[in-house]
Design a protein around this motif. Structure first.
Motif, mmCIF file in Angstrom:
data_model
loop_
_atom_site.group_PDB
_atom_site.id
_atom_site.type_symbol
_atom_site.label_atom_id
_atom_site.label_comp_id
_atom_site.label_asym_id
_atom_site.label_seq_id
_atom_site.Cartn_x
_atom_site.Cartn_y
_atom_site.Cartn_z
ATOM 1 N N ALA A 89 0.828 -1.207 0.000
ATOM 2 C CA ALA A 89 0.000 0.000 0.000
ATOM 3 C C ALA A 89 0.865 1.260 0.000
ATOM 4 O O ALA A 89 1.627 1.496 0.930
ATOM 5 C CB ALA A 89 -0.925 0.008 1.214
ATOM 6 N N SER A 113 -2.851 8.171 -0.912
ATOM 7 C CA SER A 113 -2.549 7.120 0.055
ATOM 8 C C SER A 113 -3.805 6.444 0.608
ATOM 9 O O SER A 113 -3.823 5.223 0.806
ATOM 10 C CB SER A 113 -1.721 7.698 1.205
ATOM 11 N N ALA A 173 -4.459 2.417 0.215
ATOM 12 C CA ALA A 173 -4.703 1.469 1.302
ATOM 13 C C ALA A 173 -5.975 0.672 1.049
ATOM 14 O O ALA A 173 -6.005 -0.555 1.217
ATOM 15 C CB ALA A 173 -4.785 2.212 2.630
ATOM 16 N N LYS A 194 2.545 -2.509 4.459
ATOM 17 C CA LYS A 194 2.477 -1.053 4.501
ATOM 18 C C LYS A 194 3.648 -0.468 3.730
ATOM 19 O O LYS A 194 4.783 -0.902 3.877
ATOM 20 C CB LYS A 194 2.509 -0.556 5.947
ATOM 21 N N THR A 213 0.830 4.687 9.629
ATOM 22 C CA THR A 213 0.257 3.436 10.116
ATOM 23 C C THR A 213 -1.233 3.569 10.407
ATOM 24 O O THR A 213 -2.013 2.662 10.087
ATOM 25 C CB THR A 213 1.002 2.976 11.390
ATOM 26 N N PHE A 217 -3.198 3.441 7.195
ATOM 27 C CA PHE A 217 -3.134 2.081 6.667
ATOM 28 C C PHE A 217 -4.076 1.161 7.442
ATOM 29 O O PHE A 217 -4.880 0.418 6.860
ATOM 30 C CB PHE A 217 -1.691 1.598 6.761
ATOM 31 N N LEU A 271 4.071 -4.449 8.792
ATOM 32 C CA LEU A 271 4.165 -3.011 9.048
ATOM 33 C C LEU A 271 5.629 -2.605 8.915
ATOM 34 O O LEU A 271 6.414 -2.754 9.853
ATOM 35 C CB LEU A 271 3.670 -2.665 10.453
#
Length: 316
Positions: A29, A82, A86, A103, A108, A111, A282
């Protein structure tokens, strides 16, 4: 092969557990900086994943150029920003086009908002993050949870956090992990709610609400990882001095602990999100190449284990 993590034997052992075969399709993403692109390409070159880059095509192209990567061999799914990246990455997983999620260079919380949306990837299990830390002075890989997602988890959320970590430990080859539920002291002290939660979690493990590991707490950090410290305090515990998993009271303490192990203890940390429909990586700009590859290797191990379990259930 696997030169990137050759001198970190614990991370190398993770990679060695990956079953040979086709790389796993992975939705990345918003990989719009050189680090995010390079991380995905490194994992692809190790044969772990087949990356699908999701985000603004022009920005991904510019990031690839900075990273010195030829993107002609990779699939790019154009998304305007973004938030859309996601959502589209999650959609790729929902449609079965990807079996892992990673990610990129977005925040974070943005996401995870897509992951936790009503049409996202949640299950009945609470999502939680687990660091797998290669600490030079510790005898085994150390799992620390949760230092990235759950800010002030409730008791029942901690139950899921513990179970997620135990399930991960099984996949990486720790059959009966020792779980230390951390606090500042080793006695039940109502003024410290984390000690009460620790006691309840231990009872949950006794009654089968948590399975697959040995749970003890409250334990202070020194007693969890140092047998001499536990002996000095007269603590008799199958976990003290030999913990595989450290369960922290909240995100703040976990974040501090993980960063202290990294920046003062020389540890390297891979990381994975458990409890979703697929494993989630992550990534962080601060991750070393070894840590990035190890994170992907853990995600692949989880995906392979899930596939094996699903096949076994289908046969019955």
């Amino acid at each position: 092969m696997h030169e990137v993590i050759a001198h970190r034997h614990r991370f190398r052992a993770l990679l060695a557990r990956v079953q040979p075969g086709a790389a796993i399709p992975t939705a990345i993403a918003h990989p719009c900086d050189a680090v995010a692109v390079a991380a995905a390409v490194e994992a692809a070159e190790e044969g772990l994943i087949t990356p699908i880059f999701v985000g603004p095509a022009s920005k991904i192209g510019a990031a690839a150029q900075l990273a010195g990567v030829d993107m002609a061999r990779f699939r790019i799914v154009d998304a305007p920003h973004s938030h859309a990246a996601a959502a589209q990455a999650v959609a790729l997983v929902k449609r079965g086009e990807a079996r892992l999620l990673m990610k990129g260079s977005l925040h974070t919380d943005e996401f995870m908002h897509a992951v936790c949306a009503p049409d996202g990837l949640r299950t009945d299990r609470r999502l939680s993050h687990v660091f797998l830390m290669d600490v030079p002075r510790y005898a085994r890989l150390l799992l620390v949870t949760d230092a990235a997602i759950n800010i002030f988890p409730t008791l029942m959320e901690k139950r899921d956090i513990v179970q997620n970590a135990i399930d991960l430990a099984h996949v990486i080859g720790v059959d009966n992990p020792k779980v230390a539920v951390l606090s500042a002291v080793e006695t039940i002290t109502p003024a410290l709610p984390s000690t009460v939660d620790a006691a309840a979690l231990c009872k949950m493990a006794e009654r089968g609400q948590i399975t697959g590991g040995i749970v003890d707490g409250p334990l202070a950090f020194d007693n969890a990882i140092d047998a001499a410290a536990a002996l000095e305090k007269g603590i008799v515990s199958p976990v003290a001095g030999a913990a595989d998993i450290l369960v922290v009271p909240d995100l703040e303490s976990g974040n501090m602990l993980a960063k202290q192990l990294s920046f003062l203890g020389g540890a390297e940390a891979a990381g994975i999100v458990m409890g979703a429909q697929v494993p989630i990586v992550l990534s962080s700009r601060a991750d070393t190449p070894r840590a990035r590859i190890a994170s992907c290797a853990v995600a692949v191990l989880l995906a392979q284990a899930a596939k094996t379990t699903a096949s076994a259930l289908a046969e019955h």
